[in-house]
Scaffold this motif. Structure first.
Motif, short mmCIF file in Angstrom:
data_model
loop_
_atom_site.label_atom_id
_atom_site.label_comp_id
_atom_site.label_asym_id
_atom_site.label_seq_id
_atom_site.Cartn_x
_atom_site.Cartn_y
_atom_site.Cartn_z
N GLY A 318 7.63 23.59 12.47
CA GLY A 318 7.71 23.44 11.02
C GLY A 318 9.03 22.83 10.59
N GLY A 321 9.14 19.17 11.43
CA GLY A 321 8.33 18.42 10.46
C GLY A 321 9.08 18.19 9.16
N LEU A 327 6.58 16.54 6.48
CA LEU A 327 6.14 17.78 5.87
C LEU A 327 7.06 18.14 4.72
N LYS A 328 6.45 18.55 3.63
CA LYS A 328 7.20 19.13 2.51
C LYS A 328 6.77 20.58 2.39
N ASP A 331 3.49 21.00 0.73
CA ASP A 331 2.27 20.44 1.31
C ASP A 331 1.32 21.57 1.71
N TYR A 333 -2.39 22.70 3.61
CA TYR A 333 -3.42 22.32 4.58
C TYR A 333 -4.43 23.46 4.68
N PHE A 358 3.81 25.87 3.12
CA PHE A 358 4.65 26.15 4.29
C PHE A 358 5.02 27.63 4.42
N TYR A 369 -2.64 25.28 10.17
CA TYR A 369 -1.58 24.61 9.42
C TYR A 369 -0.63 23.90 10.38
N TYR A 372 -1.78 20.63 11.99
CA TYR A 372 -1.58 19.47 11.12
C TYR A 372 -0.13 19.00 11.20
N VAL A 373 0.81 19.95 11.18
CA VAL A 373 2.23 19.59 11.21
C VAL A 373 2.57 18.86 12.51
N ASN A 376 1.21 15.34 12.63
CA ASN A 376 1.98 14.40 11.82
C ASN A 376 3.30 14.01 12.47
#
Length: 614
Positions: A318, A321, A327-328, A331, A333, A358, A369, A372-373, A376
């Motif tokens: 995390g 990211g 990643l913010k 964000d 997911y 997050f 989650y 996805y991170v 990316n």
């Protein structure tokens, strides 16, 4: 010219005499080894063993001290005929033991010479006194007092290590400092700090008469050398906390480590099952049983075991990211019971309120989650391909202290494993792997291996908002100074500003406040503002491993803890209460009445039957 027979004979005699004179000159004047041997025939050196340095905990409590030990020595070349049965009776041993020892000494008489050998070590004081009264009847045998290790506190057997008699290989590696019968630290702090702890031996020199009897001091003791005591060492360990941690880990297999985040000082370091300090005191008697124990108590899991870190590693992905800009914290997911990839394959997850941001994803430990991170991070278009992005990811991970030894002052520390792109290229081919191939790295599984010390260091790093000091167990003291590297901050490649969101997510995991609840609510301690992250690491050898990291207070943290329990199931089930109890004990000094039932459950819990023994 013809040389007659008489002249030849005379020349031969003169030549032989010259050779003999030269040889005598070499032996007596030049050959120091001969001189030394001649001196040894008329003199005897009695070694004075130094007192080994004392080991203290951080609060000045002695955790390793010294006591008097009694040995029986024999100098084979000084032994004359003696009554074997009488000596065996005095020493309370088997006559065959003495006969076999003397047979060995006779066999190697030339090699041993006048060097004293340890016949029996650590005999009872009563036996020693009884022998001293009749020692005159047994020429060549004598008693010797020396210091041996004493353990007033049952804290940290594996951490402290043991002292034992050196063998031939050890003497060969350290010929200047050790000889047969000497002792040295073999594991733990005793081994790591052997040079400071051992001190320097001294000796008395005595003269012998023609019958090898000691008569008087050589030159009135002018050449005698006094022993120099070993240096005392102050550790970072809190002995009381170490003891409590051992009690929590009783009948469980795994590790429990506590670090002071601001200094990197290790407060407690429990490897379970471990060596009891009562066994350290006479390791020779217990060694066979310890080495054959299927639960491997001599194996220090804290720095030598490599485990998948599980969901606590989601913090690392995390943060990477966030730093990479893929990643913010806002964000969101979906969870959808996991993450679907490839041809309908799924990396599963519990049902969470969805979609998640997050902080909630950390609090609930959502697998989907962080898939996805990680996707990316690896599929970031600013990089030429997955190999470049993966190599960068690995650099980030290494900056958190994974994939290499941290450099602790504790011996035998291993570095775990973080896979490389070269490894995957060899396994799958340069174009044969992608995110979906290594998706398990998203949640701290797959080829990732970490020691419990590295996992504890991750917790301290997050607590400090992006930096750590190398974990260590020795403090600066008057007699011993530590390397300056242990005072330096080690920053991760993630900017310190990114960490606050991760800290808030860990706080929510314990104390709630998010939209989806938390996985570590059972660790909440009123007034301590504890932050934590659960982990459940898959284990190919049985039930899942239970993992939990936590620190407190949230701001200006004083303690960071990692608990890793083998085959104990969900992180919240066992690792979570164990770690939180250790924090509460350290910060509050006691367990609150409303949490005593948690302590009792942990203390009574026996998970040994779950572990597959080696």
């Amino acid at each position: 010219m013809v040389i007659d027979r008489k002249t030849k004979l005379l020349a031969g005699l003169l030549f032989a005499a010259a050779v003999l004179l030269c040889r005598l000159f070499y032996i007596q004047i030049i050959d120091s080894s001969y001189k030394e041997s001649a001196e040894n025939n008329s003199m005897v050196r009695e070694v004075i063993y130094p007192t080994r340095g004392i080991i203290y905990d951080r609060n000045g409590k002695i955790i390793v001290g010294n006591k008097v030990a009694y040995d029986i020595l024999v100098t084979p070349r000084e032994v004359s005929a003696f009554d074997t049965l009488a000596l065996a009776s005095v020493l309370e041993t088997d006559p065959e033991f003495i006969r076999s020892k003397m047979a060995y000494y006779r066999k190697y008489r030339t090699r041993i010479g006048y060097q004293s050998q340890v016949l029996m070590k650590q005999v009872p004081q009563e036996t020693y006194i009884k022998f001293a009264e009749v020692q005159y009847k047994f020429p060549g045998f004598r008693g010797q007092m020396r210091s041996a290790r004493d353990y007033p506190v049952n804290a940290g057997g594996n951490l402290l290590g043991y002292v034992s008699e050196v063998d031939a290989d050890y003497i060969k590696k350290h010929p200047e400092n050790y000889r047969s019968g000497d002792y040295a630290g073999k594991t733990g702090i005793e081994a790591a700090r052997e040079e400071e702890l051992r001190g320097e031996k001294g000796y008395h020199i005595y003269l012998r008469d023609s019958r090898n009897r000691i008569q008087t001091s050589y030159k009135d003791g002018e050449l005698d050398v006094e022993a120099v005591p070993g240096k005392n060492i102050v550790t970072t360990i809190d002995a009381d906390l170490q003891q409590y941690g051992q009690q929590l880990m009783q009948n469980k297999v795994g590790s429990l480590i506590a670090i002071e985040p601001s200094t990197g000082e290790i407060l407690a370091m429990v490897s379970s099952p471990g060596i009891d300090v009562s066994q350290l005191a006479d390791i020779g008697r217990h060694y066979a049983g310890l080495s054959q124990d299927p639960y491997r108590p001599m194996f220090n899991r804290t720095v030598q075991a490599s485990y998948p870190p599980g969901s606590v590693f989601k913090l690392v992905n995390g943060l990477i990211g966030l730093e990479e800009g893929v990643l913010k914290t806002t964000d969101r997911y979906p969870c959808s019971h996991g993450f679907t990839y490839g041809n309908g394959r799924r990396l599963g997850c519990h049902a969470h309120s969805s979609p998640l941001a997050f902080k909630d994803a950390i609090a609930t430990s959502c697998n989907g989650y962080f898939c996805y991170v990680f996707r990316n991070i690896l599929e970031n278009r600013k990089y030429s391909g997955i190999q470049e992005s993966f190599d960068l990811w690995r650099e980030y991970v290494a900056s958190f202290g994974f994939g290499h030894p941290l450099g602790s002052d504790f011996p035998s520390e291993l570095g775990g494993n973080i896979p490389t792109s070269a490894y995957y290229n060899k396994l799958y081919g340069r174009r044969g792997w992608r995110f979906s191939t290594i998706i398990s790295l998203s949640i701290g599984q797959g080829e990732i291996g970490a020691t419990p010390l590295q996992i504890a260091n991750l917790c301290a790093t997050v607590a400090n908002r992006g930096w750590y000091k190398i974990p260590h167990i020795i403090k600066d003291s008057e007699q011993v100074k530590i390397d300056s590297k242990y005072h330096e901050r080690q920053y991760t490649k993630v900017d310190t500003t990114q960490f606050e969101a991760a800290v808030q997510g860990m706080w929510m995991a314990v104390n709630g406040g998010g939209s989806a609840g938390g996985t570590a609510f059972s660790a909440a301690i009123p007034g301590l503002d504890l932050c934590g992250k659960t982990g459940t690491a898959q284990n190919p050898r049985g039930a899942d491993n239970s993992v939990f990291i936590c620190f407190a207070p949230k701001d200006n943290p004083r303690i960071a803890v990692a608990a890793y329990i083998e085959n104990a199931g969900f992180g919240a089930t066992w690792a979570c209460p164990i770690a939180s109890l250790l924090v509460e004990k350290y910060l509050n000094g006691e367990i609150a009445p409303n949490r005593e039932y948690v302590e009792k459950r942990v203390m009574d819990g026996n998970l040994m039957h779950r572990v597959k023994k080696d």
